[in-house]
Structure formats: C-alpha cells, structure tokens
Design a protein around this motif. Sequence first.
Motif, PDB file in Angstrom:
ATOM      1  N   PRO A 106       0.812  -1.233   0.000  1.00  0.00           N
ATOM      2  CA  PRO A 106       0.000   0.000   0.000  1.00  0.00           C
ATOM      3  C   PRO A 106       0.839   1.275   0.000  1.00  0.00           C
ATOM      4  CG  PRO A 106      -0.131  -1.144   2.129  1.00  0.00           C
ATOM      5  CD  PRO A 106       0.612  -2.050   1.209  1.00  0.00           C
ATOM      6  N   ASP A 107       2.121   1.162   0.363  1.00  0.00           N
ATOM      7  CA  ASP A 107       2.996   2.343   0.401  1.00  0.00           C
ATOM      8  C   ASP A 107       3.675   2.609  -0.946  1.00  0.00           C
ATOM      9  OD1 ASP A 107       4.188  -0.155   0.784  1.00  0.00           O
ATOM     10  OD2 ASP A 107       6.044   0.762   1.534  1.00  0.00           O
ATOM     11  N   ARG A 108       3.420   1.744  -1.951  1.00  0.00           N
ATOM     12  CA  ARG A 108       4.044   1.937  -3.279  1.00  0.00           C
ATOM     13  C   ARG A 108       2.948   2.226  -4.313  1.00  0.00           C
ATOM     14  NH1 ARG A 108       8.669  -1.187  -3.886  1.00  0.00           N
ATOM     15  NH2 ARG A 108       9.089   0.059  -5.742  1.00  0.00           N
ATOM     16  N   GLU A 109       3.339   2.827  -5.429  1.00  0.00           N
ATOM     17  CA  GLU A 109       2.436   3.030  -6.566  1.00  0.00           C
ATOM     18  C   GLU A 109       2.628   1.850  -7.529  1.00  0.00           C
ATOM     19  OE1 GLU A 109       0.209   5.207  -7.672  1.00  0.00           O
ATOM     20  OE2 GLU A 109       0.302   6.569  -5.967  1.00  0.00           O
ATOM     21  N   VAL A 110       1.577   1.117  -7.811  1.00  0.00           N
ATOM     22  CA  VAL A 110       1.683  -0.018  -8.738  1.00  0.00           C
ATOM     23  C   VAL A 110       1.005   0.360 -10.057  1.00  0.00           C
ATOM     24  CG1 VAL A 110       1.079  -2.426  -9.167  1.00  0.00           C
ATOM     25  CG2 VAL A 110       1.766  -1.694  -6.861  1.00  0.00           C
ATOM     26  N   VAL A 111       1.766   0.247 -11.149  1.00  0.00           N
ATOM     27  CA  VAL A 111       1.266   0.637 -12.470  1.00  0.00           C
ATOM     28  C   VAL A 111       1.329  -0.584 -13.392  1.00  0.00           C
ATOM     29  CG1 VAL A 111       1.568   2.209 -14.417  1.00  0.00           C
ATOM     30  CG2 VAL A 111       2.210   2.954 -12.109  1.00  0.00           C
ATOM     31  N   PHE A 112       0.233  -0.836 -14.109  1.00  0.00           N
ATOM     32  CA  PHE A 112       0.232  -1.943 -15.082  1.00  0.00           C
ATOM     33  C   PHE A 112       0.195  -1.367 -16.494  1.00  0.00           C
ATOM     34  CE2 PHE A 112      -2.026  -5.056 -17.776  1.00  0.00           C
ATOM     35  CZ  PHE A 112      -1.103  -6.082 -17.692  1.00  0.00           C
TER      36      PHE A 112
END
Length: 368
Positions: free
Chosen positions: A129-135
């Motif tokens: 939850p502390d990172r930005e996840v991009v697909f």
Amino acid sequence: MRYVSEFREPSAARMLAHEIRAACTNSWTIMEVCGGQTHAIVRFGLDSMLPPGITLIHGPGCPVCVTPLETLDKAIVIASREEVIFCSFGDMLRVPGSSLDLQTVKSQGGDVRVVYSPMDALALACKHPDREVVFLAVGFETTAPANAMAAVQAKRRRLDNFSLLVSQVLVPPALEVILSAPASKVQGFLAAGHVCTVTGYEHYRPIAEKYSVPIVVTGFEPVDLLRGILACVRQLESGRAEVENEYKRAVRPAGNPVALRQIEEVFEVADRKWRGIGEIPQSGLVLREKYHDVDAERRFGVEAVATEEPSECMSGEILQGLRKPPECPAFGTRCRPEAPLGATMVSSEGACAAYYRYRRNRGPSESG
Ligand code: SF4
C-alpha cells in the motif's frame, strides 16, 4: 493434446492444401491479421503448401509491435520513479523506446516486474500500500476485458495506489486503413480468432461489404489456418465478399457479452497512435472519465510525452502487409532478436522475429 494435436494432423493439412489447389484458378493475396497466425504459417511452412497463385501477407495484429514508441517512453519515465512498481507482460520489457527499454530501467534499479495478468498487478497493489503499482495495459480487444476488470476491482477495493498505462487498440479500424491504402494488395482477410471470441464478428460485415473483401474468422493451428484460407479462396473464386466463421469451436457471432459489457463500462473509443503506422481515427480505447483516477498518464503527468518514430525501421510497412521482413536492409544484420531495432523483431508475435527464427537463412525471394 485435444484441441491442438488434431489441428496439427499432417494428413488433414495435406488434404486441405489439396482442396485449396483444386479451388484456386486465379492469383489472390490474403492477409492473416494476427501475429500468432503469422508465426504458425512460417513455423509450419503452410505457405509452401499453397498453390503459387496465393500470396499470404502479414497483418498488424501483434500487440507489442503496434504499441507506440511514446507509450514505451511514458512507461520508462514512470518505471524510473522510486515509488513505483511497474508491471508488464514479459515481451514488452525488451521493446526499444526512443533511448532505453524497460529491461534497462530494471537493470538500473527500477522496480519493473513481469506479471501474467493485470490481476497480478492488483494483488501487488494490495500487498504494497505504500508503493504506486502501475500496469502497462496494451493489446487488442483480447486484453481489454481483463484490463477493464482490474480498473473496476481497483475502484471497488478503494486501491488508490493502482493505475493503468493504457494503449489499447482495435482491429477493425486498422483493416480499413490497410484496405484504403492506394498500394494495398489485400483481397481477403483471415480475421484473428481470439479477438473474435471477445467481439464476435458481426461488426466485420460492413467492412466486407464496403471493400468487397471476404473476411474469414480463423484460428491458429495449421488445420484452422488452411480451413480459413480455403474458405477465403472459395469466396474469392466465386466473387463473394462475406464474413465466415471457421473457428466455431471458440467464436460465437456476438462474441462474449460479459467481456464486452466490462469493456464498455471502463473504456470508450478514441483516436490512437499505432507504432510504425501513425494515428488511426477511432482505433483505440481510453479510460472513461469516471476511471480517470486509475489513469497512470494523468497520475504521473506524462500525457505530453511525444516521440517521433525512427526512420530506419520499416515495421510500419510490414504491419500493413506492404513489405516482408527480409526486404528490410537491417533484417538479420543490424536488427536481430537479441539487438532489435523495432518491435516486430522483439515480440513472440512479430513478423520479423518469426522470419528470423524460422527463415533467416533464406534470401528475400525465397522467404514467402
Ligand atoms: S528487421 Fe528490424 S529494423 Fe527491419 S523492419 Fe523488422 S524490426 Fe524493423
């Protein structure tokens, strides 16, 4: 293995090739739309089983190949950020952007991960939850339902650290561009069966009628492809231009209504750039306004990144069926799978990669 071995049966393939030879009295040029079909044709030597009057040319249906350079450059900008876990299908990692590729970003310390589905990326967003996840959401109508589902799930679960970098394209507008080109030689299409499992094939009827071209929905195994070619040749020989389904075990006329509803919920049709081809009106999908909060371009401020295509690679002409890979001066010399200049040499569905893998020792005139 059922559904594979029976469609690779050599005796069935030989019988179909015989029927094609018997049916063909003229010269015809047929385009297989999908890169997966191209690979099967080149791998199994299906073109060498056909009468000399039939020319197969390779179409634009390779999702990696048509993803524009600027999408890669946007991906590289986002993936280089410290807070980002950047997720992609594996074959996008080595596609060259204008100066780097995602593999290089990874080797330089970027958190770039290969996933098998956008839902894997969603799971990473839950876990971190502390990172930005991009697909990196690329592809044709085949990948759009899963990408749409990821967007819906992200909103439902209130995952505000998940976003999609979208470059979705649609097949029918590209077929119209190919048919409208003054140099086009295409007289019939083998439509990509997996796209039609999602969309069905009713929307091809106006194209078949407008341009007087047969469009035959075709699968990916040798027997599927030869059946598609036979149906196409029979139409051409009898002056018909209809839509036919030769992939009935997978495709229904109206496609998959659940998948289509999911696409409709999340995406809307818009103009899109295609690598090597340029902008095609109404040929892509973009996130609807209510999904703008999962739009990675907006979140990371990369909407304005614009990149010119390099002139050396002629993959645009290859993707439109105007040339074959061995006609490119860089083929097999300056451009090889381990050092690709263009996306069609990288992707497992790219025409240049197929010719390099199966036919690189033949000259251009022998290469089909
Ligand atoms: S061989 Fe390489 S440079 Fe030539 S068209 Fe194919 S990808 Fe582009």
